[in-house]
Structure formats: C-alpha cells, structure tokens
Design an enzyme around this catalytic site. Structure first.
Site, PDB file in Angstrom:
ATOM      1  CG  ASP A  51      -5.182 -15.187  -8.081  1.00 10.72           C
ATOM      2  OD1 ASP A  51      -4.875 -13.996  -8.289  1.00 10.72           O
ATOM      3  OD2 ASP A  51      -5.018 -15.740  -6.974  1.00 10.72           O
ATOM      4  CB  SER A  52      -6.338 -10.499 -11.369  1.00 13.71           C
ATOM      5  OG  SER A  52      -5.385 -10.755 -12.386  1.00 13.71           O
ATOM      6  CE  LYS A 119       1.523 -13.388  -8.554  1.00  9.32           C
ATOM      7  NZ  LYS A 119       0.488 -13.387  -7.477  1.00  9.32           N
ATOM      8  CD  GLU A 188      -1.986  -6.705  -4.843  1.00  7.19           C
ATOM      9  OE1 GLU A 188      -3.101  -6.264  -5.180  1.00  7.19           O
ATOM     10  OE2 GLU A 188      -1.641  -7.890  -5.002  1.00  7.19           O
TER      11      GLU A 188
END
Length: 272
Positions: A51-52, A119, A188
């Site tokens: 979704d980046s 994910k 992350e």
C-alpha cells in the site's frame, strides 16, 4: 534448495525451504509489470504489492487512501510481468479491520488478481481474522512495529518497541500471529535487538525493514533502493544505484547484499 535456480513461480513452500536452510528471503515492493520483469530477472524472491503505492505512485502523504481495487489492479500487473517471484499483496486500510468476513471478501479479490498471500497490519487483535483467512485457504503475512496504516495513532512514522513494555507486547503479538496461522511477519522500524529476539522466538519467516540484519529476510521499497526520486530517505534505506551500471545491476547488488548479510549494516539499524 537455492531459490535462484528455480525457474517456475516460487511457492510458500519454497520460501519455507529457504528459511529452513538459513538462506535470506529477498523481497522488493513492486507496482507494475516493467519493474516486475526487472526484479524477477534479478532473482528477487518475493514481490510485495504494497500500500506504499499510495505514497510513491499516487502521491499521497499516507497509505490510507489506497483501496482494494488499487491493490488488485497493481497485483494483476505485477503478476503479468513476472514468472518466478512469489506474489504478496497488502490488505489496505479499512479492508479487513471490520470483521473476518470482510477480510475474507477482500482477500479473495486480491488472490483472484494474482496474489499468493495477503499481508495485514496488527497483532493479537488480528489473530481471529488471520485464523479465519488461513482456515479458508488464504495464506497470511502479518506486519508489526511501525504499521503505516496506524500512522495517526502512532503520532507519525516513529521507531516502535523501544520501551520494555512495548517490546514485550510486540513479542506477544508475533507469537499470537504465528499461533493463528500466519507464515510470515514483516517487522518494521524496531530496534535490531528486539527483531533478533522475535525472529529467534518464532518458527516462521520474519522480514525486516529497518529491523536489523537478523531477520529471516529483508524488504525494500523499490523507489527507495533505486533513489527515485533523489533526496532524504529513512535511516534504513540504502541507495543501490550508487556505483551500479543499471537498474538490473542495482537490484542484483541489493539481493546479493541481503543474502551475504552486508545489508542492512549498522548504519541502517535502530538501537533500543
């Protein structure tokens, strides 16, 4: 097994064999067929339709505006452009938090577009959803630490898990996701020591991004790794175009650096 010698599309089982053999899993974000073909040819193991894309493709300040239709569109493009890499697709904000049934409907759309795994962000609170999806044939990757979809709750893009309580909670979340059936977890922007502890405590793949070198593999945002556009990047980013003769060379160098343990280095790592 060396995944680099596999000519068919990699499977979840192939990634598990890499993990069991102690080989690093190399993952890049990817959003279109051209980059998919390039990264596939450079031996990248896994392509993440992240979704980046909201940031690097659509120009948003956050990932929050990205829709299931957006991810499905880009997943189909990446699938068409690649022959070998495992395909992982993000569940975007608002597509799975309401109920397991909502998550299933949207995960089905992404799997139909070409994903082999989805994910989602969140810890123990998402365990029931993970269990629901896995029991219905949808492989799941978790995402802990800095979870971009929660940027407003977190107060910005900040390193997570720095306090003893936060570190313990993250460890418990990772174990809960594993118990629920997740077979991979992205970690992350957390201290390297914490990522190392979590990785050692699990028997599934951990993929680091700003989480040190002891994870089972690493993921890089393709635009960051290729310095597109030039400018200030997060601490964990390395510009693999520096000294490279081509994009293919940069991708190959990135994969080699992950596999030989030279990336991430201390300069890309957060302390506790």
């Amino acid at each position: 097994m060396s995944a680099q010698t596999v000519t068919r599309r990699l499977t979840q089982g192939d990634l598990a064999k890499l993990y069991q053999a102690g080989e690093k899993v190399v993952m890049f974000t990817c959003y279109d067929a051209s980059f998919a073909r390039l990264l596939d040819g450079a031996g990248i193991d896994c392509l993440l339709i992240g979704d980046s894309l909201g940031n690097v493709i659509q120009g948003h300040d956050t990932t929050l505006p990205v829709t299931v239709a957006d991810i499905a569109y880009h997943t189909a493009a990446v699938k068409r452009g690649s022959d070998r890499a495992f395909i992982l697709a993000d569940m975007p904000f608002g597509s799975y938090q309401e109920s397991p049934e909502q998550a299933f409907r949207n995960a089905v759309a992404l799997m139909a577009a070409g994903a082999q795994m989805v994910k989602l962000e969140g810890g123990a609170e998402m365990a029931a959803t993970v269990r629901f999806l896995v029991s219905r044939g949808i492989p799941v990757c978790g995402h802990l630490g800095l979870t971009p979809q929660s940027v407003h709750v977190l107060g910005g893009y900040k390193v997570q898990g720095k306090s003893e309580a936060a570190a313990q909670r993250l460890k418990e979340d990772a174990l809960a996701l594993q118990e629920a059936g997740a077979t991979m977890i992205v970690l992350e922007a957390i201290p390297a020591a914490l990522a190392s502890d979590v990785t050692a405590a699990l028997n599934i793949i951990t993929i680091g991004i700003g989480a040190g070198k002891d994870c089972s593999g690493q993921v890089m945002v393709v635009h960051d790794a290729f310095d597109i556009p030039p400018g200030r990047k997060a601490k964990f980013v390395r510009n693999f175009m520096d000294g490279a003769s081509s994009l293919h060379d940069a991708a190959s160098r990135a994969a080699a650096a992950v596999r030989d343990g030279s990336y991430p280095g201390p300069e890309h790592t957060y302390a506790g």
